[in-house]
Design a protein around this motif. Structure first.
Motif, short mmCIF file in Angstrom:
data_model
loop_
_atom_site.label_atom_id
_atom_site.label_comp_id
_atom_site.label_asym_id
_atom_site.label_seq_id
_atom_site.Cartn_x
_atom_site.Cartn_y
_atom_site.Cartn_z
N LYS A 11 -107.12 23.53 7.36
CA LYS A 11 -105.78 22.95 7.12
C LYS A 11 -105.16 23.52 5.85
O LYS A 11 -103.99 23.89 5.84
N LEU A 26 -108.38 13.90 22.17
CA LEU A 26 -107.43 14.46 21.21
C LEU A 26 -107.02 15.87 21.61
O LEU A 26 -105.83 16.21 21.64
N TYR A 62 -109.07 18.13 3.90
CA TYR A 62 -107.62 18.22 3.70
C TYR A 62 -107.26 18.36 2.24
O TYR A 62 -106.19 17.90 1.81
N GLY A 119 -104.14 17.61 14.62
CA GLY A 119 -103.75 17.73 13.21
C GLY A 119 -103.47 19.14 12.75
O GLY A 119 -104.33 19.78 12.16
C1 LMR Z 1 -107.58 16.51 14.11
O1 LMR Z 1 -108.19 15.48 13.79
O2 LMR Z 1 -106.53 16.50 14.75
C2 LMR Z 1 -108.13 17.83 13.69
O3 LMR Z 1 -109.16 17.67 12.77
C3 LMR Z 1 -108.49 18.69 14.83
C4 LMR Z 1 -109.81 18.35 15.43
O4 LMR Z 1 -110.67 19.23 15.45
O5 LMR Z 1 -110.00 17.22 15.89
#
Ligand code: LMR
Length: 390
Positions: free
Chosen positions: A241, A13, A209, A34
């Motif tokens: 967030k 990610l 969130y 995210g």
């Molecule tokens: C995500 O899932 O994109 C965020 O929570 C960032 C992360 O630390 O993975």
């Protein structure tokens, strides 16, 4: 010595950030990690946080250590938002952590020290959940979180809870499920709370969130319902967030119990684990949140900023849902899903083609960050989906 190390794959990610940055195409679309984005594609610092930071700059007269539990003013100021204005504050104790990741890590480690042997988790989940669980040496057991129709697979959760063994815990997303956007309904949370009370499965709730789904109060419904039914739970909280503090790493770990000695012990264990891992959490972001929550005008400004974010994401979701079907994919469930994420049932080849041919970056799971879509790119995104999946 070091040559003996096993090669580790880069985090899939987080690698997307670099891949996207290196793409020279002006039309590229980042639906990866995210972070919230405005209609203009920016991730600005919240105005309420900017104002609090200005005060910090003017008034903070020391940066001396605070200790492993961090800024307790911050930790306590969040309690009414997370647990409810009427929650019995003697039932909860908390400490500050570096982001939601630090909080999940403490929750899992403390659960293990308390005798939890296995953690049940609905999949797909945030990939770091499994990594943290494994790193802590707990057995991970999984069940299906969402049905192919894009709603929560309540039967799967309920079967797992009913068949659980003593020492089992369940890790639940409080709201805005990552990566699917598929949340339990309030009626399902009522049943989950009753089942947890009946089976004694230990709840660990990750609330990362809050405020990005249906609002600060509505998004806490599940957590509060569970805590109204069970004697004990652990909560991992993130402000990364809902205060836009991502890189400042702002989170909190809470334990809930009517037994004050058990609560103190949970915090003592959390502090010992924190000391050996990061010693003390970073201060700046948590101090800014504390100042926002201590000032009614800044609190109102922050809540209004959250409202605006939710409204924008609801607009994007409505436009995606209006596409109806793309190939075999129904886009309609995306309209009812919550938070930053939804997951598209795309093949790995389709995800690669989206990246290479169209400059569209999304997680390998098919997760998209809804907030990466804007008036300027949403039609191109839908057209690209039709190209690969239509
Ligand atoms: C995500 O899932 O994109 C965020 O929570 C960032 C992360 O630390 O993975």
């Amino acid at each position: 010595m070091l040559e003996a190390l096993a090669v580790q794959p880069a985090d899939a990610l987080l690698s997307l950030i670099k891949l996207h940055n290196a793409d020279p195409r002006a039309t590229k679309i980042d639906l990866g990690v995210g972070v919230y984005r405005t209609a203009g594609g920016e991730t600005p610092v919240f105005k309420a946080i900017k104002a609090a930071e200005a005060r910090l700059l003017a008034d903070q007269d020391t940066k001396s250590y605070l200790g492993p539990d961090g800024d307790m003013g911050f930790v306590n100021a969040l309690i009414p938002y997370v647990f409810g204005a009427d929650f019995d504050a003697t039932r909860v104790a908390g400490m500050q952590t570096p982001g939601g990741t630090g909080a999940v890590r403490l929750a899992i480690e403390v659960a293990k020290r308390a005798g939890v042997g296995r953690v049940w988790m609905g999949t797909p989940s945030w990939p770091n959940h499994a990594q943290i669980d494994t790193a802590a040496g707990l057995e991970l057991k999984t069940f299906v979180h969402a049905t192919p129709a894009g709603t929560a697979d309540f039967d799967a959760l309920s079967a797992v809870l009913k068949a659980a063994q003593p020492g089992d815990a369940v890790l639940l997303h409080g709201c805005c499920h990552n990566p699917t956007g598929v949340d339990y309904t309030p009626a399902q949370w009522d049943q989950i709370a009753a089942l947890l009370a009946e089976t004694g499965v230990f709840p660990i709730i990750d609330l990362a969130y809050q405020g990005l789904g249906d609002g600060m109060e509505a998004d806490a419904y599940g957590l509060r319902m569970v805590l109204a039914h069970v004697p004990e739970a652990l909560v991992a909280y993130s402000c990364d967030k809902n205060f836009g503090l991502y890189r400042d790493r702002v989170g909190a770990f809470y334990a809930v119990s009517a037994d004050s000695a058990a609560l103190a012990n949970a915090m003592g264990n959390g502090a010992a684990i924190a000391r050996a891992a990061w010693s003390m959490p970073p201060d700046h972001g948590a101090a800014a949140v504390r100042l926002v929550l201590a000032d009614p005008a800044l609190t109102a400004l922050w809540l209004a900023e959250l409202d605006e974010m939710r409204a924008r994401m609801a607009g994007v979701r409505a436009r995606l849902a209006a596409a109806q079907t793309i190939g075999a994919m129904s886009m309609v469930p995306l309209g009812a899903q919550k938070g930053l994420f939804s997951m598209l049932p795309l093949s790995p080849e389709a995800i690669l083609t989206l990246r290479e041919r169209h400059g569209i970056y999304m997680a390998g799971s098919g997760r998209i960050n809804i907030a990466g879509l804007t008036d300027g790119n949403i039609e191109a995104f839908i057209a690209a989906l039709r190209d690969v999946a239509g």
